[in-house]
Design a protein around this motif. Structure first.
Motif, short mmCIF file in Angstrom:
data_model
loop_
_atom_site.label_atom_id
_atom_site.label_comp_id
_atom_site.label_asym_id
_atom_site.label_seq_id
_atom_site.Cartn_x
_atom_site.Cartn_y
_atom_site.Cartn_z
N ASP A 105 0.83 -1.20 0.00
CA ASP A 105 0.00 0.00 0.00
C ASP A 105 0.87 1.25 0.00
O ASP A 105 0.62 2.19 -0.74
CB ASP A 105 -0.92 0.02 1.23
CG ASP A 105 -2.01 -1.02 1.12
OD1 ASP A 105 -2.18 -1.58 0.02
OD2 ASP A 105 -2.69 -1.29 2.13
N HIS A 106 1.89 1.24 0.85
CA HIS A 106 2.73 2.42 1.02
C HIS A 106 3.51 2.74 -0.25
O HIS A 106 3.62 3.89 -0.65
CB HIS A 106 3.67 2.18 2.19
CG HIS A 106 4.39 3.41 2.62
ND1 HIS A 106 3.74 4.46 3.22
CD2 HIS A 106 5.70 3.78 2.51
CE1 HIS A 106 4.62 5.42 3.47
NE2 HIS A 106 5.82 5.02 3.05
N HIS A 107 4.05 1.71 -0.87
CA HIS A 107 4.91 1.94 -2.04
C HIS A 107 4.17 1.78 -3.37
O HIS A 107 4.74 2.02 -4.42
CB HIS A 107 6.11 1.00 -2.01
CG HIS A 107 7.02 1.27 -0.85
ND1 HIS A 107 8.07 2.15 -0.91
CD2 HIS A 107 7.00 0.79 0.41
CE1 HIS A 107 8.67 2.20 0.27
NE2 HIS A 107 8.03 1.38 1.08
N GLY A 108 2.92 1.36 -3.29
CA GLY A 108 2.15 1.21 -4.53
C GLY A 108 2.76 0.17 -5.46
O GLY A 108 2.81 0.38 -6.67
N LYS A 109 3.25 -0.91 -4.87
CA LYS A 109 3.87 -1.96 -5.70
C LYS A 109 3.25 -3.30 -5.40
O LYS A 109 2.82 -3.53 -4.26
CB LYS A 109 5.37 -2.04 -5.40
CG LYS A 109 6.14 -0.84 -5.86
CD LYS A 109 7.57 -0.95 -5.43
CE LYS A 109 8.31 0.33 -5.78
NZ LYS A 109 9.69 0.30 -5.38
N VAL A 110 3.23 -4.16 -6.38
CA VAL A 110 2.75 -5.52 -6.16
C VAL A 110 3.74 -6.49 -6.80
O VAL A 110 4.53 -6.12 -7.66
CB VAL A 110 1.33 -5.75 -6.76
CG1 VAL A 110 0.31 -4.85 -6.10
CG2 VAL A 110 1.31 -5.58 -8.27
#
Ligand SMILES: C[S@@+](CC[C@H](N)C(=O)[O-])C[C@H]1O[C@@H](n2cnc3c(N)ncnc32)[C@H](O)[C@@H]1O
Length: 416
Positions: A105-110
């Motif tokens: 969520d914080h880094h917007g990465k998956v």
């Protein structure tokens, strides 16, 4: 003396440099050179001359250290990759992303793993940041043009295997920007098969169930899936694994509070709820505590005791004095009886508490019904993913039948 003679050329070179040098006596009586702590710079012109003197062919400047070596190789035109050095920190990040929702969520990465999922993601327009692969062959199977802006990092298969959650790791893992459903382009076959059938998930906590439900929703041709707050993160690796690419086949809108659900639905929609609750019990208890577990078995005769018009009941207090949230009465019917109109949505309740009061209120406000899958008396409620599959594919059957009937009416209109 011999040592002193050895130092003499060095001393003479040092004297050429501005700032001067001073000599100091070393531990064993040998004179060693130390830089003067105070450097007096000559005027600009002289400094230039000194610099020239330093750059003379006889006195080459000490070579500047080369930039850190990065081994880059080509995997095709304009496609460069690096080989990871042991202990490369980027590899460690993979594990962090995979495990922490907070980090995602914080880094917007998956994190996406496996050839098929990564290919689907790239084709839908998901943006790769770093791709870890064990053989160049993996890259060749992916749409090359979509990889050009990603960091491509070749790592050992053993490393991928040690991070992987898969039983049979494929040697391909990617870090992607968290996909935004509004920017995705879904496969043409999915779009042409899409039905005016939506799915709302109410507190689905189990990653395997969520993935399985998303896969069924894609298979049935759902238009989109809404996830209310309380559902497990769809970007969790287990959900992705069970979803088998569904994430890149239809829009999944996450983290919705119930107030914002209606604005994500088409106008005029009817919202039905898949419900295992015995409507017979509903007559006695018109209201239930919000979030409290409800009767678990499906009814013998779901139609019998319920009123056809939904109505909201007032708030009440339960025996312990806690304030309860009242739920409206909803007509119930078997799931295989007609309940589809265009458009229609179905709510599937969570594994632990079943349907929330909010879900029932939304259904009541749209004229929706309870849809009951009859099971043998004494058998507990069905698994949420199984219930979703049964109801969605029945919805599909009904919508397609209606579509066919309308087509036939248009082709062969009955003369008035
Ligand atoms: C495991 S059940 C919920 C069980 C929960 N303990 C309860 O008593 O409500 C999860 C969801 O699957 C759906 N479901 C399960 N069995 C069903 C049935 N027989 N008919 C319709 N929906 C069902 C409902 O949406 C339900 O809320």
């Amino acid at each position: 003396m011999a040592a002193l003679r050895k130092l003499t050329p060095e001393l003479s070179r040092s004297l050429l440099r501005p700032g001067g040098l001073r000599e100091a006596v070393g531990r064993r009586g040998v004179r060693v050179l130390r830089r003067s702590p105070v450097r007096v710079l000559p005027p600009q012109k002289e400094r230039g001359a000194a610099a020239e003197a330093q750059q003379s062919p006889r006195e080459p400047p000490p070579p500047t250290p080369p930039p850190p070596a990065v081994e880059r190789s080509s995997a095709g035109p304009g496609l460069w990759y690096e080989k990871a050095a042991p202990g490369d920190r980027r590899l460690g990040k993979v594990v962090t992303i995979a495990k922490s929702k907070k980090f995602r969520d914080h880094h917007g990465k998956v994190l996406l793993e496996g050839h098929r999922l990564i290919k689907d993601a790239l084709e839908a327009g998901a943006v790769p940041q770093t791709l870890f692969f064990s053989t160049v062959g993996h890259l060749k199977e992916l749409p090359e043009a979509k990889l050009k802006r990603a960091n491509l990092l070749k790592v050992k298969f053993e490393d991928i295997k040690s991070w992987s959650d898969l039983i049979a790791p494929q040697g391909l893992i990617g870090i992607f920007s968290k996909p935004d459903h509004a920017k995705m382009s879904y496969p043409a076959t999915q779009l042409t098969s899409s039905l005016p059938l939506l799915l709302i998930l109410d507190n689905i906590r189990d990653p395997g169930n969520l993935g399985t439900i998303l896969r069924s929703a894609a298979g049935a041709g759902c238009e989109k899936v809404l996830l209310t707050k309380g559902c497990v993160d769809p970007w969790e690796p287990k959900v992705l694994r069970a979803g088998m690419g569904a994430h890149f086949r239809l829009p999944i809108i996450t983290n919705l509070d119930w107030e914002s659900v209606p604005s994500n639905l088409p106008a005029g929609i009817k919202v039905c709820v898949a419900d295992n609750k015995d409507p017979g019990a509903q007559v006695e208890t018109a209201s239930v505590l919000k979030g409290a577990g409800r009767a678990g078995s499906a009814p013998g005769n779901p139609k019998a005791p319920v009123k056809s018009k939904p109505q909201a009941a007032p708030e009440h207090k339960d025996k312990e004095g806690a304030t309860g949230v009242c739920v409206p009465e909803l007509a119930a019917q078997y799931y295989y009886e007609n309940w589809t109109q265009t458009p229609v949505a179905v709510v599937i309740g969570g594994e632990t508490h079943g349907l929330s009061a909010d879900a029932l209120h939304l259904a009541a406000s749209t004229g929706g019904k309870r849809l009951v899958i009859p099971v043998v008396p004494g058998v507990d409620s069905l698994n949420s993913a199984i219930a979703a599959g049964i109801v969605l594919f029945e919805g599909k059957r009904q919508l397609l039948r209606r579509h066919k009937q309308e087509d036939e009416r248009q082709k062969f209109p009955v003369a008035a």
